[in-house]
Design an enzyme around this catalytic site. Structure first.
Site, mmCIF file in Angstrom:
data_model
loop_
_atom_site.group_PDB
_atom_site.id
_atom_site.type_symbol
_atom_site.label_atom_id
_atom_site.label_comp_id
_atom_site.label_asym_id
_atom_site.label_seq_id
_atom_site.Cartn_x
_atom_site.Cartn_y
_atom_site.Cartn_z
ATOM 1 N N LYS A 110 0.813 -1.194 -0.047
ATOM 2 C CA LYS A 110 0.079 0.100 -0.198
ATOM 3 C C LYS A 110 0.802 1.070 0.033
ATOM 4 O O LYS A 110 0.559 2.358 -0.296
ATOM 5 C CB LYS A 110 -0.996 0.010 1.066
ATOM 6 C CG LYS A 110 -1.921 -1.016 0.985
ATOM 7 C CD LYS A 110 -3.017 -1.204 2.147
ATOM 8 C CE LYS A 110 -4.123 -2.226 1.789
ATOM 9 N NZ LYS A 110 -4.032 -3.724 1.933
HETATM 10 C C1 LIG Z 1 -4.355 -4.630 1.078
HETATM 11 C C2 LIG Z 1 -3.417 -5.945 0.896
HETATM 12 C C3 LIG Z 1 -4.000 -7.112 -0.120
HETATM 13 C C4 LIG Z 1 -5.097 -6.703 -0.900
HETATM 14 O O1 LIG Z 1 -5.014 -5.664 -1.817
HETATM 15 P P1 LIG Z 1 -6.279 -5.234 -2.629
HETATM 16 O O2 LIG Z 1 -6.037 -4.049 -3.421
HETATM 17 O O3 LIG Z 1 -7.249 -4.720 -1.409
HETATM 18 O O4 LIG Z 1 -6.973 -6.453 -3.417
HETATM 19 C C5 LIG Z 1 -3.131 -8.090 -0.241
HETATM 20 N N1 LIG Z 1 -2.088 -8.024 0.509
HETATM 21 C C6 LIG Z 1 -1.615 -7.237 1.588
HETATM 22 C C7 LIG Z 1 -0.305 -7.429 2.385
HETATM 23 C C8 LIG Z 1 -2.384 -6.025 1.750
HETATM 24 O O5 LIG Z 1 -2.043 -5.045 2.532
#
Ligand SMILES: *Cc1c(COP(=O)(O)O)cnc(C)c1O
Length: 490
Positions: A110
């Protein structure tokens, strides 16, 4: 180019307006009406370094910003913030590739988007002449909260309040958030679970209309915001460019991506990349035991009325994947009435079924699979043993789902890695057959010793860091708390 709501094509917004609002007034998501409106000579990007490449791609998606502006914003967002200037390295592991998205300031993928979003928001405020102070409300199950705090701390004209479930995040995740410095940040634990936090935040948005918040504008930092989705498109191109550079593929050859998925944001960004010209054969959606998306992609029936499982890949424990709405909009050729109708059914009945033609279209471009915790752990151990490569639990879900697909694939297969194994040290140690220490901070050192890998700097410093946020509130008090805090900024 004007963005439009997925539920009503007459509700439009410029890119900057869409970024500031987060969500359309009718509850729909802002969407590019038609990708043919975007011109991007993608082959000319492949020789660029990652940050200039990001600027070009973002400028194409958000044409209200000039190329010079976007270059400036991209530099501010990324220079010196990641472990390396290429931001997202590609590692060859066995007969596939792992795209490491976790080398940013909080060790989760993120960071890629939440480093850029504050820059886009600040510039959007300037462009639209908005005078209000923005207050970002974020409910988090762990990763988004810290990445958002890191991105927004000390940004002028923007405040951020993060709510996390007091007993629903790991000790490492909690420490990451409650030690956050910055004069514009507030972190509160709630006595409740993630859904309570999320519901409280949504209620606060609804209550804001009647709550005399003059001078304050509430906004959101999760992936319903188009400004969070756009930066994620970049690493799909970057991975492709790496394979061209090392002569694994020639320009024009197809590749496939396997994406560990929760809210469907990450994988949707891959679909945007494809729509912008990237030769992508399949996008494979990988879920944990909460496999609502696997079922949907197989049968066209989205049904959230099912048990919720707490898994070892908690960032994917989700039953309502917000960004799927954008895929429906694209598969329905922009028929916002149809999408609005499906979302109404989801709200009222908890499920919807899409027309057969739409399902076929989606299935021609997307694959899907799921993997439970036992299998996830087994693949962490296997990939470590076979290749000496250590994956976190989310990445391992992706790897497991890629196993079947890779057998028949003739194109290179890239698995997206969304978190550092050090973010989930307890589960990773167990997977490796070790007995994890009782204290999660000790697990970090234990994992470093077992793997001979360094603990990421941002996590290594956590144990002794000063706790700056000790607020704990009852879940039913969230709305009042959020509004009272927001008013203090008037
Ligand atoms: C948020 C997250 C995901 C999922 O991503 P999306 O965009 O919500 O599909 C997968 N792995 C980790 C470690 C995350 O923090």
């Amino acid at each position: 180019m004007l963005y439009q709501s997925t539920r009503n094509k007459n509700l439009t917004a410029t890119g900057p307006e869409a970024i500031l609002r987060g969500i359309a007034p009718d509850g729909g998501l802002y969407m590019i009406p038609d990708f043919s409106q975007i011109s991007l000579d993608w082959t000319s990007l492949l020789d660029l370094d990652t940050i200039p490449m990001a600027a070009k791609i973002l400028q194409a998606i958000l044409p209200d910003f000039s190329p010079e502006e976007m270059e400036e914003l991209s530099k501010k967002a990324y220079c010196g913030k990641f472990e390396s200037e290429d931001l997202t390295p590609l590692a060859k592991v066995g007969n596939r590739y792992v795209l490491e998205l976790f080398r940013g300031p909080t060790s989760a993928f993120k960071d890629v988007a939440l480093s850029m979003l504050p820059q886009l928001m600040t510039a959007s405020k300037e462009k639209t002449g908005m005078k209000e102070e923005i207050v970002i409300l974020t409910a988090t199950s762990g990763d988004t909260g810290k990445a958002a705090l890191e991105g927004f701390h000390d940004v002028e004209g923007i405040r951020i309040i993060v709510f996390f479930p007091n007993n629903g995040v790991s000790a490492v995740q909690k420490a990451q958030m409650v030690t956050q410095s910055g004069k514009n940040v507030l972190v509160a634990a709630i006595n409740g679970n993630f859904d309570d936090a999320q519901t409280g935040v949504k209620k606060t948005f609804a209550a804001a209309a009647d709550a005399d918040l003059k001078g304050i504008e509430l906004s959101s930092a999760n992936s319903i915001n188009i400004g969070r989705l756009a930066p994620q498109v970049v690493y799909y191109f970057k991975a492709y460019a790496d394979l061209v550079r090392e002569k694994t593929i020639a320009v024009g050859d197809e590749v496939s991506f396997v994406v560990p998925t929760g809210n469907f944001g990450d994988i949707l960004a891959g679909y945007f990349a494809k729509k912008l010209g990237l030769p992508v054969k399949k996008l494979i959606c990988a879920s944990n035991e909460n496999k609502v998306l696997t079922d949907f992609l197989e049968k066209g029936l989205y049904d959230r009325k099912r048990p919720f499982y707490k898994t070892t890949s908690p960032s994917m424990d989700i039953l309502v994947s917000s960004n799927l709405e954008r895929l429906l909009f694209m598969a329905a050729d922009g028929d916002s009435d149809l999408v609005g109708g499906l979302m109404k059914q989801l709200n009222e009945q908890g499920s919807y079924q899409i027309p057969a033609a739409m399902l076929q279209k989606i299935q021609s471009e997307f694959g899907a699979g799921f993997c439970d915790d036992v299998k996830t752990a087994a693949y962490i151990a296997k990939v470590w043993k076979d290749y000496g490569y250590l994956m976190d639990t989310h990445t391992a879900v992706g790897w497991a789902v890629s196993e079947e697909y890779v057998k028949d694939a003739t194109e290179p297969v890239i698995v997206l890695s969304t978190a550092s194994p050090f973010k989930f040290p307890h589960a990773v140690l167990s997977a490796l057959g070790e007995t994890p220490a009782a204290d999660e901070f000790d697990c970090l050192e234990q994992l470093a010793a077992v793997s001979n890998l360094p603990i990421p700097k941002n996590l290594a410093g956590l144990k002794g860091a000063k706790v700056l946020h000790e607020t704990v509130i009852e879940k039913d008090d969230l709305v009042e708390f959020a509004l009272t805090q927001a008013k203090k900024f008037q």
